[in-house]
Design an enzyme around this catalytic site. Structure first.
Site, short mmCIF file in Angstrom:
data_model
loop_
_atom_site.label_atom_id
_atom_site.label_comp_id
_atom_site.label_asym_id
_atom_site.label_seq_id
_atom_site.Cartn_x
_atom_site.Cartn_y
_atom_site.Cartn_z
N SER A 110 1.21 -0.94 -0.16
CA SER A 110 -0.24 -0.16 -0.27
C SER A 110 0.70 1.19 0.32
CB SER A 110 -0.44 -0.14 1.27
OG SER A 110 -2.02 1.22 1.43
N HIS A 135 -2.43 -1.12 -4.05
CA HIS A 135 -4.19 -0.93 -4.01
C HIS A 135 -4.19 0.37 -4.07
CE1 HIS A 135 -4.53 -1.99 0.25
NE2 HIS A 135 -3.79 -0.57 -0.15
#
EC number: 3.4.21.92
Length: 214
Positions: A110, A135
């Protein structure tokens, strides 16, 4: 241990060992994180939040002031974290004059994946079994309120997503549209796949193997 030293050390789940160093200046008690800092190494081993971001930004600024022409190395093993904390670290990495080597060991997920990619081109690395996860950003918790408030939150999520996509595109060479498609869901990459994707430049060999083949 004074308060200044404790601010640059991530929370450990066990007591860190201390050791004694002898030099021409006398005897000094130290610990692994102080020693790493002396070697211009920053270790991001926790979630990216306001506390860890402030610690990392402070270390970057101090190391730049000590010697702006020497590289800073950032080791990363982090599950990611908050978007504003990510961008605070990211902006500071781009602001300081020193080149920043980024090295992933374990995982860079992330927000941490963006920091890994944001290192100086040619100096972004990962160990062989590290993994990288990218993501789209999200807001934590339950979002409640009037419709107009929800519209504001939705617009902010879209702004955050676009900024993350353009940032990753800038550092990977990928088109922002490709980044958007790839981050619709979790995209997990091995070290070699992260290299092919443009997040890192080099998959490091183990030092033992390098020494044996030298």
């Amino acid at each position: 241990m004074n308060s200044q030293n404790s601010q640059i050390q991530p929370q450990a789940r066990y007591i860190l060992p201390s050791f004694i160093e002898h030099s021409s200046f006398g005897v000094k008690e130290s610990n692994p994180y102080n020693k790493l800092f002396e070697e211009r190494i920053i270790f991001l081993g926790v979630q990216v939040d306001d506390a860890s971001a402030n610690d990392i930004m402070a270390q970057l600024l101090v190391l730049e002031s000590l010697d702006p022409d020497r590289d800073i190395t950032m080791y990363i093993n982090s599950p990611g974290g908050g978007f504003t904390s990510l961008m605070a670290i990211y902006d500071t990495m781009q602001y300081v004059r020193a080149d920043i080597q980024t090295v992933c060991l374990g995982q860079a997920a992330s927000a941490a994946a963006v920091l890994l990619a944001a290192g100086t081109p040619g100096k972004r690395m990962a160990l062989p079994n590290a993994r990288v996860l990218i993501h789209q950003p999200s807001l934590s918790g339950v979002i409640q309120g009037q419709f107009s408030d929800l519209e504001i939150q939705a617009a902010e999520i879209e702004r955050m997503r676009t900024l993350m996509e353009t940032t990753l595109a800038r550092h990977t060479g990928k088109d922002a549209g490709v980044i958007r498609k790839d981050t619709d869901r979790d995209k997990i990459l091995t070290a070699e796949e992260a290299k092919d994707y443009g997040i890192i430049d080099t998959v490091l060999e183990y030092r033992k193997l390098s020494a044996q083949t030298a």
